[in-house]
Every structure is written in structure tokens, then in C-alpha cells.
Design an enzyme around this catalytic site. Sequence first.
Site, PDB file in Angstrom:
ATOM      1  N   ASP A   1     -24.601 -11.564  -7.641  1.00 22.74           N
ATOM      2  CA  ASP A   1     -24.503 -12.337  -8.869  1.00 22.74           C
ATOM      3  C   ASP A   1     -23.346 -13.325  -8.706  1.00 22.74           C
ATOM      4  O   ASP A   1     -22.457 -13.126  -7.869  1.00 22.74           O
ATOM      5  CB  ASP A   1     -24.252 -11.382 -10.033  1.00 22.74           C
ATOM      6  CG  ASP A   1     -23.921 -12.115 -11.308  1.00 22.74           C
ATOM      7  OD1 ASP A   1     -24.762 -12.906 -11.767  1.00 22.74           O
ATOM      8  OD2 ASP A   1     -22.810 -11.912 -11.839  1.00 22.74           O
TER       9      ASP A   1
ATOM     10  N   ASP B   1     -21.433 -15.704 -11.616  1.00 28.56           N
ATOM     11  CA  ASP B   1     -20.370 -15.726 -12.625  1.00 28.56           C
ATOM     12  C   ASP B   1     -19.932 -14.313 -12.983  1.00 28.56           C
ATOM     13  O   ASP B   1     -20.732 -13.490 -13.418  1.00 28.56           O
ATOM     14  CB  ASP B   1     -20.856 -16.465 -13.874  1.00 28.56           C
ATOM     15  CG  ASP B   1     -19.720 -16.869 -14.796  1.00 28.56           C
ATOM     16  OD1 ASP B   1     -18.553 -16.731 -14.399  1.00 28.56           O
ATOM     17  OD2 ASP B   1     -19.994 -17.327 -15.908  1.00 28.56           O
TER      18      ASP B   1
END
Length: 334
Positions: free
Chosen positions: A15, A17
Amino acid sequence: MTGTLLQGHDVVLLDLDGTVYRGGALVPSARESIEAVRAQGIKVRFVTNNASKLPGAVADHLTGLGLPAEPVEVSTSAQAGAAVLAERLPAGARVLVVGSSALKSEVDAVGLVPVDELTEEPAAVVQGHSPDTAWKNLAEACLAIRGGALWVACNEDVTLPTERGELPGNGAMVAALKAATGRLPLVAGKPERPLLDEATASAGASKPLMVGDRLDTDIEGAVRAGMGSLMVLTGVHTPGDLLAAAPEQRPQHVSADLGALHRPSAESFITEQPGWKVRVDDSGVELGANSGDDDVLSALRAVCSAWWRHGSGPVAVRAADARADAALQELGLG
């Protein structure tokens, strides 16, 4: 359980952010940890629910932050949404795009024709985030969906993190069309499988490890896809969120950051810990310290392991001694 967490995996799905960067800066240890993954010949895929940017733009952003990345290493929900469409439509079919030019490019790349209006007789609607989406765009999509068009949402993230705070995300716009049409879309992004499956396939891999900070997207997606998972505490969700997690949102491992990839797998595994003793009773969970262990994350793993065997949801945690109390205070569980 021997070897590092990385061993036994042939691709790491990351992932962005909250996991690789926060705002305009890389998370501490992210660059070193990711470069060490590559150095071992293991592929990396940056997996994002953001459908508004092309992979090249995401790679350029990472490079600008100090982490060199190539477009091939980026997997977006726009790509996954286009792949879902291509599986269900004949080549050359028209698709009404509610979203950015990047989403239109991904639709075109799979041999479909992006259009903007109902008069062009679209066979499907694909919906991804764009700050320029207006009522007119939703109205065209509403009519197409009511008319029987296939509907694919790149993701259902209700909010979008920005420097100004949480703003409406693609999921908020999807919710508007759900209300207006009485229909439900096929969803391509996390926590649904298409994005993670596409990312894994793009690497030619079969043993992925998903790493993220959100239980409801990253970790739940990994659980649904049957892949290994590591939660890092550098983003949205907290130790308290982890402890209260439902079974479908429970990672196998938890750590402070990406450095855990290169440490022993047993170190981050959520299970009983020799340095801590945990008791569950009708009033909640009690944590006590055994000799020598002041690692607060091992305390978190011990508490989660014990509570998850008995139930789920929020639970009161109390300390049996001063060291346990200090650990719980640092974890925000006191």
C-alpha cells in the site's frame, strides 16, 4: 517459524499512503527496506486504490520522494477496473467513464472504447475518483446503469486523505449512484480481489505478501485473497483498532514499519509471547509481564492473540503490574 518474514514470498504488495509515505515524505525505513527487497531478487508492486493517476505518475511521485520506482511496479484500481471490464465485454465495446483521463487511458488500453455520454450507447459504466466529477457525469451514469449497463467501481473508499483533511472519495460518489439506481457495482479495488490478483499476476508471482496500514482495505483484501499479510503502524489504524478487528480483518503479522520484512518472521507473528502473560475473563483482558521483555509490540501481539481466541470487537485491557501498565500506555490501550 524460521527465516525472515520476506522468505517464502516472491512479491511484496505495498500500500502507499500510510505505508510507504505519509503526506510529502517517505515513512522512516521505507526506502531502505524496499531497496533491500529488490536486492534479494523479490519483486515489488505498489498497490493503490487511487484510480486518478497513471502508473507512470505514481512512479514519478515515488521517485521524487527519494524512492526510485518504475511504472511496471505500480498497480492501480483503474487498471483492475479495466481488467474486470475486459473479462466481461467484447473488444471494442463502449464504456462510459466517470473519472479521470487516467481511467480512460486504462479502458482504452484493454481494447475498449471510453465514452462520456449515454447517447453513445455504452455497454458498461466504470467509476473512479476524479475531482472534476460533476452531477452531469453521475446523471449519465445513472441512466446507463438503470438501462442495464454493467457497472464497475474502481474502489469504494468513502473518504480521500488530503492535506486539508478527509474529503469525499470515490465511494461517496458510488453511494450516490447506489441510492439513485438501486444497483450494486462490481468493485475492483481493495478489499476486493481484482486489484491484488492483477498486481500479483503482473509480477508473475504466486506467493504474495500484502503490507498495509488499513485493516478494512489492505488487510481484509489479503484475507479475502488468501495471502500473507503484515500490518504496519505508520498510518491510519492503531493498536486499538487491531485488537478490536473482526476475523476478516486480522493480519498474520504486525510491526512498527517495513523493517520487519527483513527480521525473523516469528518476531512479528501475532501469537503468544514469552515475555508476557495474558488472561481473558468476563471483565476484559489482563496483561502481565514475565521477566526481561520490554517490547511493547510483543505485548500487543500477545494481547491480540489471546483476545482473538475468545471474541472480537472492543475490549477493556488492564495491567497486572507496572511494566504492563507502561506498555499499554505506550500502545494507547491503557
